[in-house]
Enzyme design. Structure first.
Site, mmCIF file in Angstrom:
data_model
loop_
_atom_site.group_PDB
_atom_site.id
_atom_site.type_symbol
_atom_site.label_atom_id
_atom_site.label_comp_id
_atom_site.label_asym_id
_atom_site.label_seq_id
_atom_site.Cartn_x
_atom_site.Cartn_y
_atom_site.Cartn_z
ATOM 1 N N SER A 17 1.452 -7.801 0.533
ATOM 2 C CA SER A 17 2.391 -6.815 -0.012
ATOM 3 C C SER A 17 3.601 -7.451 -0.685
ATOM 4 C CB SER A 17 2.878 -5.891 1.106
ATOM 5 O OG SER A 17 3.905 -5.076 0.602
ATOM 6 N N LYS A 66 -1.328 5.848 5.537
ATOM 7 C CA LYS A 66 -0.467 6.857 4.909
ATOM 8 C C LYS A 66 -0.654 8.262 5.501
ATOM 9 C CE LYS A 66 0.044 4.382 0.556
ATOM 10 N NZ LYS A 66 0.059 4.429 -0.894
ATOM 11 N N GLY A 125 -10.302 9.331 -5.521
ATOM 12 C CA GLY A 125 -9.846 8.922 -4.190
ATOM 13 C C GLY A 125 -8.425 9.377 -3.911
ATOM 14 N N GLY A 126 -7.755 8.692 -2.984
ATOM 15 C CA GLY A 126 -6.409 9.077 -2.554
ATOM 16 C C GLY A 126 -5.382 9.061 -3.679
HETATM 17 P P1 NDP Z 1 -9.948 5.190 -2.806
HETATM 18 O O1 NDP Z 1 -10.818 4.290 -2.011
HETATM 19 O O2 NDP Z 1 -9.347 6.380 -2.154
HETATM 20 O O3 NDP Z 1 -10.796 5.708 -4.118
HETATM 21 C C1 NDP Z 1 -11.557 4.834 -4.894
HETATM 22 C C2 NDP Z 1 -12.171 5.563 -6.105
HETATM 23 O O4 NDP Z 1 -12.726 4.540 -6.938
HETATM 24 C C3 NDP Z 1 -13.311 6.531 -5.789
HETATM 25 O O5 NDP Z 1 -13.204 7.639 -6.635
HETATM 26 C C4 NDP Z 1 -14.586 5.723 -6.108
HETATM 27 O O6 NDP Z 1 -15.667 6.509 -6.575
HETATM 28 C C5 NDP Z 1 -14.103 4.879 -7.259
HETATM 29 N N1 NDP Z 1 -14.811 3.619 -7.433
HETATM 30 C C6 NDP Z 1 -14.837 2.565 -6.600
HETATM 31 N N2 NDP Z 1 -15.545 1.551 -7.139
HETATM 32 C C7 NDP Z 1 -15.986 1.983 -8.347
HETATM 33 C C8 NDP Z 1 -16.771 1.392 -9.375
HETATM 34 N N3 NDP Z 1 -17.246 0.147 -9.292
HETATM 35 N N4 NDP Z 1 -17.013 2.132 -10.496
HETATM 36 C C9 NDP Z 1 -16.523 3.382 -10.585
HETATM 37 N N5 NDP Z 1 -15.787 4.005 -9.653
HETATM 38 C C10 NDP Z 1 -15.528 3.312 -8.538
HETATM 39 O O7 NDP Z 1 -8.838 4.237 -3.431
HETATM 40 P P2 NDP Z 1 -7.271 4.510 -3.677
HETATM 41 O O8 NDP Z 1 -7.112 5.781 -4.432
HETATM 42 O O9 NDP Z 1 -6.503 4.324 -2.420
HETATM 43 O O10 NDP Z 1 -6.889 3.259 -4.615
HETATM 44 C C11 NDP Z 1 -7.490 3.156 -5.874
HETATM 45 C C12 NDP Z 1 -6.877 1.989 -6.664
HETATM 46 O O11 NDP Z 1 -5.502 2.225 -6.909
HETATM 47 C C13 NDP Z 1 -6.951 0.651 -5.922
HETATM 48 O O12 NDP Z 1 -7.369 -0.316 -6.852
HETATM 49 C C14 NDP Z 1 -5.525 0.408 -5.457
HETATM 50 O O13 NDP Z 1 -5.246 -0.986 -5.417
HETATM 51 C C15 NDP Z 1 -4.727 1.085 -6.569
HETATM 52 N N6 NDP Z 1 -3.374 1.554 -6.129
HETATM 53 C C16 NDP Z 1 -2.270 1.070 -6.776
HETATM 54 C C17 NDP Z 1 -0.978 1.497 -6.430
HETATM 55 C C18 NDP Z 1 0.212 0.947 -7.163
HETATM 56 O O14 NDP Z 1 1.356 1.116 -6.689
HETATM 57 N N7 NDP Z 1 0.037 0.332 -8.307
HETATM 58 C C19 NDP Z 1 -0.757 2.483 -5.363
HETATM 59 C C20 NDP Z 1 -1.988 2.954 -4.742
HETATM 60 C C21 NDP Z 1 -3.250 2.484 -5.125
HETATM 61 P P3 NDP Z 1 -16.769 7.157 -5.566
HETATM 62 O O15 NDP Z 1 -16.175 8.449 -5.075
HETATM 63 O O16 NDP Z 1 -17.968 7.359 -6.429
HETATM 64 O O17 NDP Z 1 -17.004 6.157 -4.471
#
Ligand code: NDP
Length: 266
Positions: A17, A66, A125-126
């Site tokens: 972090s 969270k 996702g989240g």
């Molecule tokens: P989640 O695990 O909740 O959601 C992941 C999503 O990504 C799902 O919709 C999943 O689809 C999809 N996914 C995963 N792998 C692939 C792939 N290879 N091709 C297509 N779709 C894919 O993750 P979060 O929402 O918590 O986080 C998502 C991203 O955001 C992370 O990379 C995290 O590091 C980043 N993030 C950045 C922040 C910042 O401050 N910059 C803050 C919070 C998050 P499926 O439903 O089909 O599995």
């Protein structure tokens, strides 16, 4: 002289972090009597007692706690009420007040893109949930495109269009945001190449939640000369807003932003 305050970030993992550096840079350079530490927390249900036993004045919460953080609070304020997810806690006279600065941080990061009326969110996702909810609040017309259908269910009541890759239809967007983890640890695009090409040819601005690298998605946007940004500004935005809450608005946002931005170069 005022007592020194202690803040922390809770997560698992948490060693990567950037938050301690970001907040300590602000405290040190603006002479605010506080410091900020990392706390590796295995069991999210122990968040409240750990927070209190450390005598914290506030904390940030990252993956995967969270939702537990939301439950740990005595009161929830603002946007966190809409999503049930808390990333910032402030100790207000012994009461734990929960906030969510992630989505507002993102809005702060895209201010330079001007007025956004339509947005396509890649992923469900989240992060997608928080952004979709925040966009809708701002009357932005939202489409969510995801690999699998199951996660789209929770979006159907809030956004105007939900689609899986096979149902994707070309439409023009002001902004496209990648909230999938495609490109984080691999070289994947967030959807098949022909869909991504079509999306990028029909958008004005592009953003990615991933930070610290140029994802294949952003590389394509760059190749097509589209204005883009990675997730660093989102991280900065949520941090600036959290710091403003931690310091009870005693510091100017402009100054917090300046010193927190500087920490990204260290
Ligand atoms: P989640 O695990 O909740 O959601 C992941 C999503 O990504 C799902 O919709 C999943 O689809 C999809 N996914 C995963 N792998 C692939 C792939 N290879 N091709 C297509 N779709 C894919 O993750 P979060 O929402 O918590 O986080 C998502 C991203 O955001 C992370 O990379 C995290 O590091 C980043 N993030 C950045 C922040 C910042 O401050 N910059 C803050 C919070 C998050 P499926 O439903 O089909 O599995």
């Amino acid at each position: 002289m005022s007592e020194k305050k202690l803040f922390a970030i809770f997560g698992n993992p948490v060693s990567h972090s950037r938050s301690p550096l970001m907040h300590n840079c602000v405290f040190k350079n603006l002479n605010y009597p506080a410091s900020y530490i990392r706390v590796h927390l295995e069991d999210g249900t122990k968040l409240r007692e750990t927070f209190l036993s450390l005598g914290l004045s506030g904390a940030n919460i990252t993956v995967p706690h969270k939702e537990e953080a939301y439950k740990a609070c005595d009161e929830i304020r603002g946007f966190a009420n809409s999503v049930g997810v808390v990333n910032t806690i402030v100790n207000e006279n012994g009461k734990l007040i929960g906030y969510n600065t992630d989505a507002d941080g993102f809005m702060f990061s895209i201010k330079e893109f001007g007025d956004i009326k339509t947005a396509l969110i890649l992923g469900a996702g989240g992060t997608a949930k928080a952004l979709a909810s925040r966009f809708v609040q701002d009357n932005i017309d939202v489409t969510v495109l995801n690999r699998s259908a199951s996660r789209l269910d929770s979006f159907k009541k809030t956004v105007s269009t939900c689609s899986t890759w096979d149902k994707y239809e070309t439409k023009k967007y002001d902004l496209v945001v990648n909230t999938t983890s495609a490109g984080l640890k691999d070289d994947d695009l967030p959807a098949p190449q022909e869909i991504i090409n079509d999306i990028l040819d029909n958008t004005s601005f592009v953003a990615d939640a991933i930070y610290g690298k140029l994802t294949p998605f952003l590389q394509l946007a760059k190749d097509k000369n589209i204005t883009f940004k990675d997730g660093a500004d989102m991280l900065l935005g949520q941090g600036v807003l959290a710091n403003e809450l931690f310091t009870c608005k005693k510091l100017k946002v402009k100054d917090i932003k300046e010193h927190m931005s500087y920490s990204f170069n260290i």
